[in-house]
Design a protein around this motif. Structure first.
Motif: not given
Length: 290
Positions: A213-217, A223-227, A236-246
């Motif tokens: 889990x710590x590696x995944x988090x 990834x979220x910070x980068x995007x 789109x405004x939620x691009x970072x969130x969607x990218x992390x979800x994928x």
């Protein structure tokens, strides 16, 4: 189908260990992203060091922001890396999507597609050993691969797909899995329409992390910070969130993605790692085992 790794950018000195470890494994390519206004290593410099620390694995920019660079010097750098690595360079190039990178380079955003076309024309001329221009002779060294290193274009738009057929050797697809089939087929169509022989090389990029889990988090945070941020163009405004979800996070998801992309005709899949945990190299290798 070949499998490569996109390397994390959080700890540049650690990338030498990543590279040596991957070179001893089943991976075919190591890649680094390119940004200017960000805390990442410059990819051509870093990949030159990684090529020197390895003997087999290819090195790839994913993607180099060509409009930010002077074409003759960029062609010389790429040819040098290709020659000194024994032809192991793949030059993934594209336009990028951040306004701040262009501001930092002092390059106008407008007309950047036409600028990329001009840059590729210049670099192909340099790699073929032709004079650079009026009063300027050839710019060496000659690359290991005649005509220059393999060039893959990162692309999303129809105009960018057509550029692959006109000026490239293949397509580096960083789109969601649901869009890959459409973009691969569009690339093949434009390749045939341009009268190119053979087929384009098709490479898919997938964000992934394997581990506890710590590696995944850590990977999700990176990834979220980068995007994140307001500097993106046409996102789109939620691009970072969607990218992390994928992002893929289990061996089963890795294997399923490989099967799906193989069925779609991918020649290689690049799993881009967003955690600095080097044990991921072994975890990805294990997920590839039959």
């Amino acid at each position: 189908m070949n499998v490569g790794l996109g390397l994390p950018i959080s700890d540049p000195p650690a990338l030498l260990d990543w590279a040596r470890h991957a070179d001893a494994g089943p991976f075919t390519t190591l890649a680094l992203l390119d940004r200017l206004a960000y805390d990442n290593p410059e990819p051509l410099v870093a990949l030159a060091m990684l090529a020197g620390a390895t003997t087999r694995v290819r090195v790839q920019t994913e993607v180099l922001l060509a409009p930010l660079r002077q074409p003759a010097l960029m062609a010389k750098q790429a040819a040098t890396l290709d020659r000194m690595s024994g032809g192991r360079l793949t030059l993934g190039i594209g336009l990028g999507a951040r306004r701040d990178d262009y501001r930092a380079a002092g390059v106008d955003l407008h007309g950047r597609g036409a600028l990329l076309d001009e840059i590729m024309t210049v670099m192909r001329r340099v790699w073929h050993g032709e004079p650079y221009g009026d009063g300027v002779g050839p710019v060496g060294p000659a690359p290991a691969r005649e005509g220059g290193p393999e060039v893959l274009f990162g692309a999303f738009s129809p105009a960018a797909i057509r550029r692959i057929a006109r000026l490239g050797d293949g397509f580096l697809c960083a789109s969601p899995l649901a869009d890959v089939d459409r973009l691969f087929r569009a690339t093949e169509h434009e390749w045939q329409a341009a009268g190119r022989s053979g087929r384009p090389r098709l490479v898919a990029q997938v964000n992934a992390a394997l581990g506890p889990d710590p590696v995944i988090e850590e990977a999700r945070d990176a990834l979220h910070r980068y995007y994140s941020g307001s500097e993106y163009m046409d996102m789109p405004a939620d691009y970072a969130d969607v990218t992390v979800e994928r992002m893929l996070t289990t061996p089963g998801e890795i294997r399923d993605a490989l099967t799906r992309l193989n069925d779609l005709g991918a020649d290689e899949v690049m799993f881009y790692c967003w955690s600095g945990d080097a044990d991921q190299v072994d975890r990805f290798a294990q997920s590839l085992a039959p």
